[in-house]
Motif scaffolding. Structure first.
Motif, PDB file in Angstrom:
ATOM      1  N   HIS A  47       0.846  -1.373   0.037  1.00 19.69           N
ATOM      2  CA  HIS A  47       0.026  -0.112  -0.063  1.00 19.69           C
ATOM      3  C   HIS A  47       1.026   1.264  -0.022  1.00 19.69           C
ATOM      4  O   HIS A  47       0.543   2.365  -0.630  1.00 19.69           O
ATOM      5  N   GLY A  50       2.302   2.269  -3.384  1.00 18.99           N
ATOM      6  CA  GLY A  50       1.380   2.793  -4.535  1.00 18.99           C
ATOM      7  C   GLY A  50       1.446   1.889  -5.579  1.00 18.99           C
ATOM      8  O   GLY A  50       0.890   2.134  -6.525  1.00 18.99           O
ATOM      9  N   LEU A  51       1.934   0.617  -5.439  1.00 19.12           N
ATOM     10  CA  LEU A  51       1.930  -0.189  -6.594  1.00 19.12           C
ATOM     11  C   LEU A  51       0.568  -0.922  -6.856  1.00 19.12           C
ATOM     12  O   LEU A  51      -0.280  -1.015  -5.802  1.00 19.12           O
ATOM     13  N   ARG A  52       0.076  -1.291  -7.781  1.00 22.63           N
ATOM     14  CA  ARG A  52      -1.216  -1.758  -8.301  1.00 22.63           C
ATOM     15  C   ARG A  52      -1.282  -3.104  -8.768  1.00 22.63           C
ATOM     16  O   ARG A  52      -1.220  -3.339  -9.963  1.00 22.63           O
ATOM     17  N   GLU A  54      -2.496  -6.688 -10.395  1.00 24.50           N
ATOM     18  CA  GLU A  54      -3.680  -7.193 -10.908  1.00 24.50           C
ATOM     19  C   GLU A  54      -4.424  -8.552  -9.951  1.00 24.50           C
ATOM     20  O   GLU A  54      -5.663  -8.411  -9.569  1.00 24.50           O
ATOM     21  N   MET A  84      -8.352  -2.166  -1.963  1.00 23.52           N
ATOM     22  CA  MET A  84      -7.709  -0.770  -1.780  1.00 23.52           C
ATOM     23  C   MET A  84      -6.913  -0.569  -3.235  1.00 23.52           C
ATOM     24  O   MET A  84      -6.731   0.395  -3.584  1.00 23.52           O
ATOM     25  N   VAL A  85      -6.517  -1.695  -3.947  1.00 25.59           N
ATOM     26  CA  VAL A  85      -5.841  -1.717  -5.277  1.00 25.59           C
ATOM     27  C   VAL A  85      -6.576  -2.354  -6.449  1.00 25.59           C
ATOM     28  O   VAL A  85      -6.190  -2.352  -7.417  1.00 25.59           O
ATOM     29  N   GLN A  86      -7.942  -2.633  -5.874  1.00 23.61           N
ATOM     30  CA  GLN A  86      -8.655  -3.249  -7.007  1.00 23.61           C
ATOM     31  C   GLN A  86      -8.227  -4.821  -7.519  1.00 23.61           C
ATOM     32  O   GLN A  86      -7.991  -4.611  -8.997  1.00 23.61           O
ATOM     33  N   ALA A  87      -7.742  -5.377  -6.667  1.00 23.18           N
ATOM     34  CA  ALA A  87      -7.011  -6.520  -7.352  1.00 23.18           C
ATOM     35  C   ALA A  87      -8.002  -8.006  -6.999  1.00 23.18           C
ATOM     36  O   ALA A  87      -8.649  -8.031  -6.193  1.00 23.18           O
ATOM     37  N   ARG A 298      -4.819  -1.117 -16.431  1.00 22.03           N
ATOM     38  CA  ARG A 298      -4.457  -2.660 -16.438  1.00 22.03           C
ATOM     39  C   ARG A 298      -5.510  -3.480 -17.055  1.00 22.03           C
ATOM     40  O   ARG A 298      -6.829  -2.910 -17.349  1.00 22.03           O
TER      41      ARG A 298
END
Length: 308
Positions: A47, A50-52, A54, A84-87, A298
């Motif tokens: 978190h 800032g990485l997102r 998949e 939080m990262v839509q993974a 993505r």
């Protein structure tokens, strides 16, 4: 100044590979290790970066004793981080796990004891999850029925290739005692994998990071987020330790898969910090361009079904 492209564009796919969380219903794992806190450290680090990714991909031994409450706690922690990262969350069954509880408590499905083999489509990347667990035992195995399912899935290549994911790694171990818990029928698995579009095999189980080749395909084993194996104890000995926990980044560049081991913990910095803005400036000054926008959308995420 003449501009040149970097040798590789930015990756087509980015996943986070975690393994062997070994959650327990209450207290500390083996009376010593706070498995929940260790996983929280992983999510906090991602978190903060800032990485997102998949997907968060967990390669088995999700719960140490297969207890329902352990899966509930793991799901709460993982879903919060993924949201939080839509993974996507991808679960794999390990030798410590309970198939029925994973189905009912992590996947919201009817409890069932059948092997939990799945296909996930992350844009053009196909992820095939193979359940190598053998209920009541710690070794792994894949049945002929599972191999037929895998072969059928691999008949048609995926646009961005396939990642094969299982708990027990199909490679030798540096620890003799691991022969008790290794994956059996590896020759059958090799016959199906070799020559297919599988670009990488991801596994866990060992509690240390290792890479190898199986059936001409790169294999990456993620260590554990709870405790790890000390590989420099006296020869042929085995000793766990509460330290050196890691997880992996998985970047897919076309048919090239890059697995990076990420350590937990804080350490004294060396040298000056180079920001993303300064990185861009230095690349521009050097006339180097990396194809692919860093903020591009993505690939869409979709699950194709249970496949069993």
């Amino acid at each position: 100044m003449t501009s040149v492209d970097a040798q590789y564009p930015r990756p087509d796919h980015f996943l986070v590979h975690l393994s062997d969380t070994h959650f327990v219903s209450e207290g500390l794992l083996y009376g010593d290790v706070d498995a929940e806190a260790r996983l929280a450290d992983v999510f906090a680090a991602i978190h903060a970066s800032g990485l997102r990714p998949e997907a968060f991909l967990f390669t088995g031994d999700l719960a140490d004793k297969g207890e329902p409450e352990a899966y509930r706690k793991l799901r709460t922690a993982a879903e919060s981080a993924a949201a939080m990262v839509q993974a996507r969350l991808i679960w794999v069954v390990g030798n410590h796990d309970n198939r029925r509880h994973i189905r009912s408590l992590l996947l919201d499905e009817e409890a069932d004891d059948a092997p939990l083999d799945r296909r996930y489509d992350l844009g053009g990347l196909r992820v095939l999850v193979l359940d190598s667990s053998v209920p009541g035992f710690h070794h792994g195995e894949v049945s002929e029925e599972q191999l037929r399912w895998l072969a059928a899935e691999l008949q048609s290549p995926a646009p961005d290739g396939t990642l094969l994911v299982l708990h027990h790694p199909p490679i030798p171990s540096v620890q003799d005692l691991a022969a008790v818990t290794e994956l059996r029928n590896q020759s059958g698995l090799a016959r199906v994998v070799e020559g297919s579009d599988v670009v990488g095999i991801l596994a866990g189980h060992l509690h240390f990071s290792v890479s190898s080749i199986f059936a001409s395909v790169p294999v990456s084993v993620a260590s554990s987020t709870c405790y790890t194996q000390d590989l420099v104890v006296p020869h042929n000995g085995v000793q766990g330790r509460d330290g050196a926990q890691t997880f992996n980044f998985v970047h897919v560049h076309g048919r090239t898969v890059v697995n990076s081991v990420v350590t937990l913990g804080s350490y004294p910095p060396v040298g000056a910090y180079v920001s993303a803005e300064e990185t861009r400036r230095r690349l521009s000054s050097a006339g180097i361009h990396i194809p692919g926008a860093p903020g591009r959308p993505r690939a869409s995420l979709a699950e194709s079904g249970t496949c069993r």
